[in-house]
Design an enzyme around this catalytic site. Structure first.
Site, PDB file in Angstrom:
ATOM      1  N   ALA A  66      -3.863   7.737  -5.091  1.00  0.00           N
ATOM      2  CA  ALA A  66      -2.432   7.409  -5.055  1.00  0.00           C
ATOM      3  C   ALA A  66      -2.587   5.721  -5.687  1.00  0.00           C
ATOM      4  O   ALA A  66      -2.910   4.726  -4.968  1.00  0.00           O
ATOM      5  CB  ALA A  66      -1.892   7.301  -3.701  1.00  0.00           C
ATOM      6  N   GLY A  81       0.841  -1.397  -0.092  1.00  0.00           N
ATOM      7  CA  GLY A  81      -0.019  -0.181   0.050  1.00  0.00           C
ATOM      8  C   GLY A  81       0.797   1.202  -0.121  1.00  0.00           C
ATOM      9  O   GLY A  81       2.105   1.183  -0.143  1.00  0.00           O
ATOM     10  N   ASN A  82       0.200   2.319   0.220  1.00  0.00           N
ATOM     11  CA  ASN A  82       0.998   3.573   0.384  1.00  0.00           C
ATOM     12  C   ASN A  82       0.369   4.546   1.380  1.00  0.00           C
ATOM     13  O   ASN A  82      -0.523   4.055   2.139  1.00  0.00           O
ATOM     14  CB  ASN A  82       0.908   4.234  -1.102  1.00  0.00           C
ATOM     15  CG  ASN A  82      -0.478   4.659  -1.529  1.00  0.00           C
ATOM     16  OD1 ASN A  82      -1.284   5.420  -0.873  1.00  0.00           O
ATOM     17  ND2 ASN A  82      -0.722   4.035  -2.878  1.00  0.00           N
ATOM     18  N   ARG A  83       0.915   5.807   1.949  1.00  0.00           N
ATOM     19  CA  ARG A  83       0.505   6.687   2.682  1.00  0.00           C
ATOM     20  C   ARG A  83      -0.678   7.267   2.413  1.00  0.00           C
ATOM     21  O   ARG A  83      -0.948   8.182   3.127  1.00  0.00           O
ATOM     22  CB  ARG A  83       1.605   7.422   3.183  1.00  0.00           C
ATOM     23  CG  ARG A  83       2.784   6.485   3.468  1.00  0.00           C
ATOM     24  CD  ARG A  83       4.085   7.429   3.984  1.00  0.00           C
ATOM     25  NE  ARG A  83       5.324   6.807   4.330  1.00  0.00           N
ATOM     26  CZ  ARG A  83       5.686   6.159   5.328  1.00  0.00           C
ATOM     27  NH1 ARG A  83       4.752   6.242   6.395  1.00  0.00           N
ATOM     28  NH2 ARG A  83       6.788   5.643   5.486  1.00  0.00           N
ATOM     29  N   SER A  84      -1.238   7.367   1.382  1.00  0.00           N
ATOM     30  CA  SER A  84      -2.360   8.275   0.949  1.00  0.00           C
ATOM     31  C   SER A  84      -3.655   8.012   2.171  1.00  0.00           C
ATOM     32  O   SER A  84      -4.002   7.108   2.324  1.00  0.00           O
ATOM     33  CB  SER A  84      -2.990   8.123  -0.260  1.00  0.00           C
ATOM     34  OG  SER A  84      -4.024   8.987  -0.553  1.00  0.00           O
TER      35      SER A  84
END
Length: 406
Positions: free
Chosen positions: A269, A202-205
Site C-alpha cells: 500500500a 501512513g495507512n492501515r496495511s
C-alpha cells in the site's frame, strides 16, 4: 511415501534432523543416505534413530538388495540437504562414486536439492553453471536463504529452514512447483511518509497479503525477494528481505529489483502523497502559534513506471498490480479497477474492495483478478493464504500460456 533423504557434508547437516522429523511425522518412510563427509557432522546413529531405518553410504553394504539401484527406483522423492557445492558438481556431471550419487542417477521420481555453502561458493560461476545444468534436466534446486553463515560473514548461502524445504518437497510431489527457476519480487506492507522525527502519514496495511504471496511463490519454487515497508507480521523464512520505509525508497528498491525479476507483484500500500516539507524537529503544539498547514506533493507512480521501463527496454517481467478501491456515485469498484488497469498497463490487476473493517489487517480476503489480455475476471476468496495461492496459480498460467515474452 518412500523418500530418500541425502545429507551432504556441511555444517548445516544438523538442521536436516528437523527436516527428517517433519517427513516422518507426516507418515513418510524415509531412508537417509549421508555422504561420508556428512557423518563428521552428524553420526549414522542419529539418522537411524530418527528414521527408524538402517543407514549406509556404501554401495557395498547389503549387496544382495542392490541398494544403489533399488533405492532410486523405489523412492517417490529424493531430497538432498544440505546440497554442498561438491554434491551439486558431482550430480551435474553424473558421477557415481558413493551410494547417494548412484541413487540420484537411478531416480525415477522428482529430485530436490536444498543448497547450503558460503556465499562466494554459491555465487561462483562453476556452481551457478551446475545449478543451471540440474534445473535444465528438470531437477528442482531451491535458492539458499540469506543470513549469518558459519563464521562472521553473512549473505546468500544458508540452508533454507526445514519447514521451507518440507513445503517445497510436498508441493513437488503434487506437481505444484511451476515457478522453479523464476525470480519473483513482491512489495508488501504500508509506506510511511515522515512529517517530523516523530510523526508520519501512513495507512492501515498489515503486510499479511504480501507475506502470504511471498510464501506461495517460495513454495512454488521461485526465488523470492520481498520489499517490505511497515508490516504487522514478520517476513517468512526462505526469502530475500529488503526493508524500506517511504514510497521513494520503495521506488528505488523496486526499480533495482525489477532488472533481474521474472515477476514483479506490487502488493504494498504505497502512499499517493507525501509532505512537501519534513521538519527536522518535532512540530510543537503551542497556544501562541497557528495550526500547522501541511502541503502534500504527489509520490511517483511506481507501478506505471515499472511498466513503462519494461516496455521501453524490452524487459520480460510479468507485472502484477494491486488496487484497493471503493465505489462511489460515479462507478463501482470494478469500474474504477478496469480504468486503472488500462491506465497502468500492467499484466494483471488484483482488486480489493476496501473499507475501515475490510481487508486491511484481516486474515481473510476477497479479490477479483483482472487481466490486460481481456480474459474473464477471476474471483478468489478465503484466507489470505488461499488468495495468494490463487494469484500464484494465475501468474504461473500467464507465464506459460498467455505472455511468453520472447
Amino acid at each position: 511415501m518412500r523418500i530418500v533423504l541425502g545429507v551432504g557434508g556441511g555444517i548445516a547437516a544438523y538442521k536436516v534432523a528437523s527436516l527428517l522429523r517433519l517427513f516422518t511425522e507426516a507418515g513418510h518412510n524415509v531412508t537417509v543416505i549421508p555422504t561420508e563427509a556428512s557423518t563428521r557432522f552428524v553420526g549414522v546413529a542419529t539418522w537411524e534413530a530418527l528414521s527408524g531405518n538402517p543407514v549406509s553410504n556404501s554401495v557395498f553394504d547389503d549387496v544382495p538388495q542392490v541398494n544403489h539401484v533399488r533405492l532410486g527406483h523405489e523412492a517417490a522423492l529424493i531430497v538432498v540437504a544440505p546440497a554442498t557445492a561438491d554434491l551439486l558438481a558431482r550430480a551435474a556431471t553424473g558421477q557415481a562414486n558413493d551410494l547417494l550419487t548412484n541413487t540420484l542417477l537411478m531416480a525415477r521420481g522428482p529430485v530436490l536439492f536444498a543448497p547450503a555453502m558460503h556465499t562466494e561458493m554459491w555465487q561462483h560461476a562453476a556452481t551457478q553453471a551446475n545449478v543451471e545444468t540440474l534445473r535444465g534436466r528438470g531437477i528442482t534446486v531451491l535458492e539458499p536463504a540469506s543470513g549469518r553463515l558459519t563464521g562472521a560473514d553473512s549473505g546468500p548461502g544458508r540452508l533454507p529452514d526445514p519447514d521451507v524445504i518440507f513445503d517445497a518437497a510436498m508441493a513437488l510431489t503434487q506437481g505444484r512447483l511451476p515457478l522453479t527457476g523464476r525470480t519473483v519480487t513482491i512489495t508488501a506492507g504500508g509506506t510511511r511518509e515522515p512529517l517530523d522525527p516523530v510523526r508520519f502519514l501512513g495507512n492501515r496495511s498489515s503486510g499479511k497479503q504480501g507475506v502470504a504471496l511471498a510464501v506461495a511463490a517460495r513454495n512454488a519454487g521461485a526465488s523470492v525477494r520481498l520489499l517490505a515497508a511497515h508490516m504487522d507480521v514478520p517476513a517468512p523464512p526462505g526469502v530475500e528481505l529488503v526493508e524500506v520505509e517511504t514510497a521513494l525508497q520503495l521506488r528505488e528498491a523496486a526499480l533495482t529489483a525489477a532488472a533481474d525479476s521474472d515477476v514483479v507483484i506490487m502488493a504494498a500500500a504505497v502512499a499517493d502523497f507525501r509532505p512537501a516539507d519534513v521538519s527536522d524537529t518535532k512540530i510543537k503544539k503551542r497556544d501562541d502559534t497557528a495550526d500547522p498547514v501541511i502541503t502534500l506533493v504527489r509520490n511517483p507512480d511506481i507501478l506505471q513506471e515499472l511498466v513503462q521501463l519494461r516496455d521501453q527496454t524490452g524487459g520480460r517481467q510479468l507485472i502484477v498490480g494491486f488496487a484497493a478501491e471503493t465505489g462511489d456515485a460515479n462507478g463501482d469498484v470494478l469500474h474504477y479497477a478496469a480504468e486503472k488497469l488500462t491506465r497502468k498497463g500492467c499484466d494483471l490487476l488484483v482488486v480489493n474492495h476496501v473499507g475501515r473493517d475490510q481487508v486491511f489487517g484481516k486474515d481473510h480476503n476477497s479479490v477479483v483478478i483482472l487481466a490486460r489480455a481481456n480474459s474473464e475476471p477471476q474471483s478468489a476468496s478465503g484466507s489470505k493464504q488461499d488468495v495468494a495461492a490463487a494469484i500464484t496459480d494465475r501468474i504461473s498460467f500467464e507465464l506459460s500460456h498467455v505472455l511468453p515474452r520472447a
